[in-house]
Design a protein around this motif. Structure first.
Motif, PDB file in Angstrom:
ATOM      1  N   GLN A  99     -46.132  54.794  50.123  1.00 42.29           N
ATOM      2  CA  GLN A  99     -46.652  53.424  50.179  1.00 42.29           C
ATOM      3  C   GLN A  99     -48.073  53.421  50.754  1.00 42.29           C
ATOM      4  O   GLN A  99     -48.975  52.784  50.206  1.00 42.29           O
ATOM      5  CB  GLN A  99     -45.726  52.558  51.034  1.00 42.29           C
ATOM      6  N   TRP A 158     -42.568  47.242  36.459  1.00 38.83           N
ATOM      7  CA  TRP A 158     -42.152  47.232  37.855  1.00 38.83           C
ATOM      8  C   TRP A 158     -41.508  48.562  38.234  1.00 38.83           C
ATOM      9  O   TRP A 158     -40.688  49.101  37.495  1.00 38.83           O
ATOM     10  CB  TRP A 158     -41.166  46.099  38.111  1.00 38.83           C
ATOM     11  N   LEU A 159     -41.881  49.071  39.406  1.00 36.91           N
ATOM     12  CA  LEU A 159     -41.323  50.290  39.984  1.00 36.91           C
ATOM     13  C   LEU A 159     -40.792  49.960  41.376  1.00 36.91           C
ATOM     14  O   LEU A 159     -41.325  49.093  42.062  1.00 36.91           O
ATOM     15  CB  LEU A 159     -42.392  51.374  40.151  1.00 36.91           C
ATOM     16  N   GLU A 160     -39.770  50.683  41.783  1.00 34.40           N
ATOM     17  CA  GLU A 160     -39.271  50.581  43.147  1.00 34.40           C
ATOM     18  C   GLU A 160     -39.300  51.972  43.753  1.00 34.40           C
ATOM     19  O   GLU A 160     -38.856  52.935  43.132  1.00 34.40           O
ATOM     20  CB  GLU A 160     -37.834  50.039  43.149  1.00 34.40           C
ATOM     21  N   ALA A 172     -35.409  40.784  42.511  1.00 34.50           N
ATOM     22  CA  ALA A 172     -36.225  41.711  41.715  1.00 34.50           C
ATOM     23  C   ALA A 172     -35.884  41.508  40.248  1.00 34.50           C
ATOM     24  O   ALA A 172     -34.831  40.971  39.918  1.00 34.50           O
ATOM     25  CB  ALA A 172     -35.947  43.155  42.113  1.00 34.50           C
ATOM     26  N   ALA A 203     -36.412  52.948  39.436  1.00 34.06           N
ATOM     27  CA  ALA A 203     -36.640  53.318  40.831  1.00 34.06           C
ATOM     28  C   ALA A 203     -36.691  54.824  41.010  1.00 34.06           C
ATOM     29  O   ALA A 203     -35.899  55.555  40.431  1.00 34.06           O
ATOM     30  CB  ALA A 203     -35.533  52.743  41.710  1.00 34.06           C
ATOM     31  N   LYS A 207     -46.251  47.572  40.717  1.00 30.73           N
ATOM     32  CA  LYS A 207     -46.391  47.684  39.263  1.00 30.73           C
ATOM     33  C   LYS A 207     -47.237  48.903  38.939  1.00 30.73           C
ATOM     34  O   LYS A 207     -48.181  49.232  39.661  1.00 30.73           O
ATOM     35  CB  LYS A 207     -47.064  46.441  38.680  1.00 30.73           C
ATOM     36  N   HIS A 265     -36.571  46.971  36.404  1.00 32.49           N
ATOM     37  CA  HIS A 265     -37.449  48.005  36.952  1.00 32.49           C
ATOM     38  C   HIS A 265     -36.750  49.353  36.872  1.00 32.49           C
ATOM     39  O   HIS A 265     -35.582  49.433  36.516  1.00 32.49           O
ATOM     40  CB  HIS A 265     -37.811  47.701  38.417  1.00 32.49           C
ATOM     41  N   SER A 297     -36.877  49.908  50.617  1.00 33.74           N
ATOM     42  CA  SER A 297     -37.799  50.156  49.502  1.00 33.74           C
ATOM     43  C   SER A 297     -38.964  49.187  49.499  1.00 33.74           C
ATOM     44  O   SER A 297     -38.984  48.201  50.244  1.00 33.74           O
ATOM     45  CB  SER A 297     -37.054  50.022  48.174  1.00 33.74           C
ATOM     46  N   TYR A 338     -41.656  47.456  46.229  1.00 37.23           N
ATOM     47  CA  TYR A 338     -41.891  47.312  44.795  1.00 37.23           C
ATOM     48  C   TYR A 338     -43.378  47.320  44.509  1.00 37.23           C
ATOM     49  O   TYR A 338     -44.198  46.979  45.357  1.00 37.23           O
ATOM     50  CB  TYR A 338     -41.293  45.996  44.284  1.00 37.23           C
TER      51      TYR A 338
END
Length: 130
Positions: A83, A115-117, A65, A70, A109, A68, A105, A107
């Motif tokens: 999700q 980027w986000l987790e 990764a 989270a 965008k 990012h 998790s 990932y």
């Protein structure tokens, strides 16, 4: 609104930074009073304070990764729910991954390319390897 099954995010749990020298960066944050939770050849994870706010240091050879931030969730089902809600709303999300530290998790965008987790953290916290 994206959310149909998810309760939504409620905690920013950690930030991941790319670092040029992992040992130097780890030493700096340890001297600031953070606690080392996970230490590997290509990345380290530290936590601070009672809330266990996290900082992931990603070394030059770390490829899983990039930088990012989270959101942490208390159940894996909640991560799956958000999700699915995002997917059903047309947002492109990655697959769910089980991680070696006991978390899970995916990932994605945000609309601006950040980027986000979305991360499940077990009730006992992130497993330590130190």
């Amino acid at each position: 609104m994206f959310l149909k099954f998810s309760q939504g995010v409620n905690r920013i749990g950690h930030i991941a930074l790319r670092v040029e020298n992992l040992e130097r960066a780890k030493s700096f944050y340890l001297k600031l009073g953070m606690n080392l939770i996970w230490d590997d050849k290509d990345w380290s994870y530290l936590e601070a304070g009672k809330g266990k706010d996290g900082l992931a240091l990603l070394g030059p050879s770390y490829k899983a990764a990039g930088p990012h931030f989270a959101f942490h969730f208390e159940t894996k089902q909640e991560v799956i729910n958000i999700q699915n809600d995002l997917k059903n709303s047309g947002v492109k999300v990655g697959p769910l991954h089980e991680h070696r530290d006991g978390t899970a998790s995916f990932y994605m965008k945000d609309t601006e390319g950040n980027w986000l987790e979305m991360l499940y953290v077990p009730p006992e916290g992130i497993q330590s390897n130190v």
